[in-house]
Design a protein around this motif. Structure first.
Motif, PDB file in Angstrom:
ATOM      1  N   ARG A 115       0.911  -1.303  -0.132  1.00 37.59           N
ATOM      2  CA  ARG A 115       0.049   0.039  -0.059  1.00 37.59           C
ATOM      3  C   ARG A 115       0.906   1.231  -0.027  1.00 37.59           C
ATOM      4  O   ARG A 115       0.263   2.365  -0.231  1.00 37.59           O
ATOM      5  N   LEU A 116       2.218   1.136   0.337  1.00 36.54           N
ATOM      6  CA  LEU A 116       3.222   2.499   0.362  1.00 36.54           C
ATOM      7  C   LEU A 116       3.111   3.175  -0.883  1.00 36.54           C
ATOM      8  O   LEU A 116       2.843   4.215  -0.876  1.00 36.54           O
ATOM      9  N   PRO A 117       2.909   2.647  -2.226  1.00 39.61           N
ATOM     10  CA  PRO A 117       2.889   3.321  -3.462  1.00 39.61           C
ATOM     11  C   PRO A 117       1.608   4.060  -3.573  1.00 39.61           C
ATOM     12  O   PRO A 117       1.470   5.186  -3.974  1.00 39.61           O
ATOM     13  N   GLN A 118       0.621   3.852  -3.218  1.00 38.97           N
ATOM     14  CA  GLN A 118      -0.752   4.223  -3.050  1.00 38.97           C
ATOM     15  C   GLN A 118      -0.914   5.298  -2.061  1.00 38.97           C
ATOM     16  O   GLN A 118      -1.402   6.538  -2.366  1.00 38.97           O
ATOM     17  N   ILE A 119      -0.086   5.178  -1.061  1.00 42.42           N
ATOM     18  CA  ILE A 119      -0.299   6.245   0.150  1.00 42.42           C
ATOM     19  C   ILE A 119       0.575   7.289  -0.512  1.00 42.42           C
ATOM     20  O   ILE A 119       0.167   8.427  -0.464  1.00 42.42           O
ATOM     21  N   GLY A 120       1.857   7.045  -1.054  1.00 43.66           N
ATOM     22  CA  GLY A 120       2.633   7.929  -1.752  1.00 43.66           C
ATOM     23  C   GLY A 120       2.182   8.884  -2.693  1.00 43.66           C
ATOM     24  O   GLY A 120       2.064  10.122  -2.665  1.00 43.66           O
ATOM     25  N   SER A 121       1.278   8.084  -3.767  1.00 42.61           N
ATOM     26  CA  SER A 121       0.741   8.808  -4.758  1.00 42.61           C
ATOM     27  C   SER A 121      -0.363   9.812  -4.205  1.00 42.61           C
ATOM     28  O   SER A 121      -0.756  10.628  -4.877  1.00 42.61           O
ATOM     29  N   GLY A 122      -1.061   9.266  -3.372  1.00 40.04           N
ATOM     30  CA  GLY A 122      -2.255   9.953  -2.744  1.00 40.04           C
ATOM     31  C   GLY A 122      -1.659  11.525  -2.139  1.00 40.04           C
ATOM     32  O   GLY A 122      -2.507  12.431  -2.268  1.00 40.04           O
ATOM     33  N   ILE A 123      -0.644  11.281  -1.431  1.00 42.29           N
ATOM     34  CA  ILE A 123       0.131  12.545  -0.755  1.00 42.29           C
ATOM     35  C   ILE A 123       0.494  13.045  -1.848  1.00 42.29           C
ATOM     36  O   ILE A 123       0.516  14.522  -1.825  1.00 42.29           O
ATOM     37  N   GLY A 124       1.217  12.776  -2.720  1.00 43.49           N
ATOM     38  CA  GLY A 124       1.710  13.657  -3.793  1.00 43.49           C
ATOM     39  C   GLY A 124       0.518  14.344  -4.578  1.00 43.49           C
ATOM     40  O   GLY A 124       0.779  15.516  -5.165  1.00 43.49           O
ATOM     41  N   GLU A 125      -0.411  13.722  -4.756  1.00 42.59           N
ATOM     42  CA  GLU A 125      -1.756  14.346  -5.669  1.00 42.59           C
ATOM     43  C   GLU A 125      -2.319  15.413  -4.844  1.00 42.59           C
ATOM     44  O   GLU A 125      -2.654  16.355  -5.285  1.00 42.59           O
ATOM     45  N   GLY A 126      -2.465  15.242  -3.447  1.00 45.31           N
ATOM     46  CA  GLY A 126      -2.822  15.937  -2.452  1.00 45.31           C
ATOM     47  C   GLY A 126      -1.930  17.341  -2.379  1.00 45.31           C
ATOM     48  O   GLY A 126      -2.459  18.561  -2.475  1.00 45.31           O
ATOM     49  N   ILE A 127      -0.613  17.429  -2.378  1.00 43.39           N
ATOM     50  CA  ILE A 127       0.218  18.427  -2.402  1.00 43.39           C
ATOM     51  C   ILE A 127       0.119  19.023  -3.756  1.00 43.39           C
ATOM     52  O   ILE A 127       0.091  20.328  -3.715  1.00 43.39           O
ATOM     53  N   ARG A 128      -0.070  18.670  -4.924  1.00 44.08           N
ATOM     54  CA  ARG A 128       0.019  19.076  -6.372  1.00 44.08           C
ATOM     55  C   ARG A 128      -1.421  19.778  -6.278  1.00 44.08           C
ATOM     56  O   ARG A 128      -1.489  20.860  -6.790  1.00 44.08           O
ATOM     57  N   ASN A 129      -2.700  19.171  -5.899  1.00 40.90           N
ATOM     58  CA  ASN A 129      -3.633  19.975  -5.650  1.00 40.90           C
ATOM     59  C   ASN A 129      -3.715  21.369  -4.832  1.00 40.90           C
ATOM     60  O   ASN A 129      -4.373  22.207  -5.155  1.00 40.90           O
ATOM     61  N   PHE A 130      -3.191  21.192  -3.660  1.00 44.05           N
ATOM     62  CA  PHE A 130      -2.956  22.220  -2.744  1.00 44.05           C
ATOM     63  C   PHE A 130      -2.125  23.583  -3.493  1.00 44.05           C
ATOM     64  O   PHE A 130      -2.548  24.637  -3.557  1.00 44.05           O
ATOM     65  N   ARG A 131      -0.910  22.920  -4.276  1.00 45.99           N
ATOM     66  CA  ARG A 131      -0.262  24.157  -4.748  1.00 45.99           C
ATOM     67  C   ARG A 131      -1.043  24.541  -6.019  1.00 45.99           C
ATOM     68  O   ARG A 131      -0.890  25.930  -6.275  1.00 45.99           O
ATOM     69  N   LYS A 132      -1.502  23.764  -6.781  1.00 47.28           N
ATOM     70  CA  LYS A 132      -2.400  24.440  -7.877  1.00 47.28           C
ATOM     71  C   LYS A 132      -3.596  25.540  -7.376  1.00 47.28           C
ATOM     72  O   LYS A 132      -3.675  26.564  -7.890  1.00 47.28           O
TER      73      LYS A 132
END
Length: 74
Positions: A37-54
């Motif tokens: 599940r680590l890749p799923q968690i990492g991609s979810g966190i990365g997507e959240g950071i990208r959305n926040f920056r956007k």
């Protein structure tokens, strides 16, 4: 040890977290969530950071949703 705005720094690492502490945290995360599940968690966190920056870069949108009394004629 020195402080910047009340945050303690030791040995140049923030919050006193060095390599051994980070490795222990990583092991605990792997035990809790599993290696699969680590890749799923990492991609979810990365997507959240990208959305926040956007959202921080975009201009504020104007809400044009009609309210209850806007469409009625008097």
């Amino acid at each position: 040890m020195y402080t910047i705005q009340g945050v303690f720094f030791e040995g140049g690492s923030m919050f006193g977290l060095g390599l051994p502490e980070l490795l222990i945290i990583l092991v605990i995360v792997v035990l809790l969530f599993g290696a699969g599940r680590l890749p799923q968690i990492g991609s979810g966190i990365g997507e959240g950071i990208r959305n926040f920056r956007k959202s921080m870069k975009e201009k504020d949108e104007v809400d044009v949703t009609p309210t209850k009394g806007d469409g009625e004629k008097k």
